[in-house]
Design an enzyme around this catalytic site. Structure first.
Site, PDB file in Angstrom:
ATOM      1  N   ASP A  70       0.856  -1.324   0.066  1.00 35.67           N
ATOM      2  CA  ASP A  70       0.022   0.136  -0.083  1.00 35.67           C
ATOM      3  C   ASP A  70       0.942   1.256  -0.116  1.00 35.67           C
ATOM      4  OD1 ASP A  70      -2.410   1.434   0.030  1.00 35.67           O
ATOM      5  OD2 ASP A  70      -3.044   1.049   1.853  1.00 35.67           O
ATOM      6  N   GLU A  71       0.281   2.542  -0.497  1.00 36.18           N
ATOM      7  CA  GLU A  71       1.250   3.568  -0.612  1.00 36.18           C
ATOM      8  C   GLU A  71       2.362   3.440  -1.294  1.00 36.18           C
ATOM      9  OE1 GLU A  71      -0.863   6.112   0.453  1.00 36.18           O
ATOM     10  OE2 GLU A  71      -2.090   5.399   2.062  1.00 36.18           O
ATOM     11  N   CYS A 113     -18.649  19.353  -7.040  1.00 36.46           N
ATOM     12  CA  CYS A 113     -19.546  19.049  -7.994  1.00 36.46           C
ATOM     13  C   CYS A 113     -20.037  17.687  -8.154  1.00 36.46           C
ATOM     14  CB  CYS A 113     -19.109  19.715  -9.290  1.00 36.46           C
ATOM     15  SG  CYS A 113     -17.832  18.414 -10.098  1.00 36.46           S
TER      16      CYS A 113
END
Ligand code: ADP
Ligand code: ZN
Length: 193
Positions: free
Chosen positions: A90-91, A150
């Site tokens: 991960d990362e 949005c």
């Protein structure tokens, strides 16, 4: 009976996108399935990311899996056990430039290597070493969040505080997901005099 493991079974999968796009959830989903199938799984994350837990990879939705911290890609390579079938990382963007070569080597040894990581940084620039990893991966999954302004498809990580460090670890309050139209990298930069 032992499973016949041959080098031809190795490959690289990359899961990439903005923060909050579900990269860790998808990584955890794939690794859990491998564990259920009783494959040998090892999970790594870089030491820099201790946001939620020292010894787990954790998603923003609080899914978690036990993991090992490593200082860099060479330590990761040393920690991989011969019997390991599947390696989760991960990362990936917080690793050094050798991560693609290390993943390549592990895939060559027959391991399934799955890496999750940010594709771009807070200014929208490709976040090394993820571009190099994408170039050599067999499978790429691009994840998108939902733009908090949005509602559009969010491909960007908006930094909400002024700070010029590329690595500034944190989550809500510091970052939010935004689409290309609502993304404004100047929000994270000092106003010019
Ligand atoms: P990543 O690893 O890409 O940062 P995670 O897998 O840790 O993402 O978290 C994904 C989760 O983040 C979603 O399931 C949702 O609960 C949460 N989340 C928070 N903000 C958003 C957003 N703007 N769009 C989508 N999911 C969000
Ligand atoms: Zn938007």
């Amino acid at each position: 009976m032992d499973v016949h493991r041959t080098a031809s079974h190795g490959w690289i999968e990359v899961i990439t996108g903005s923060m909050f796009s579900g990269k860790s959830e998808e990584l955890i989903r794939r690794l859990r399935r491998a564990q259920i199938a009783r494959q040998h799984v090892q999970i790594f994350k870089p030491l820099v990311d201790n946001r939620f837990s020292e010894d787990h990879i954790v998603s923003h939705s609080d899914m978690r899996l036990a993991s090992e911290n490593v200082a860099g890609s060479s330590q990761l390579l040393e920690r991989v056990r011969p019997e390991t079938d599947v390696i989760g990382i991960d990362e990936g963007q917080f690793f050094d430039a050798q991560l693609p070569a290390v993943c390549d080597r592990l895939a060559g040894k027959g391991k399934r290597v799955i890496v999750a990581g940010l594709d771009t940084d807070y200014l929208g620039r490709p976040f090394e070493p993820m571009p190099q990893l994408l170039a050599i991966a067999e499978y790429i999954t691009k994840t998108l969040a939902i733009c908090v302004v949005c509602g559009g498809p969010a491909n960007h990580t908006q930094r909400l505080v002024v700070n010029a460090d590329r690595v500034l670890v944190g989550a809500s309050g510091l970052y939010e997901a935004r689409c290309r139209h609502c993304f404004d990298p100047s929000l994270a930069s000092e106003p010019q005099p």
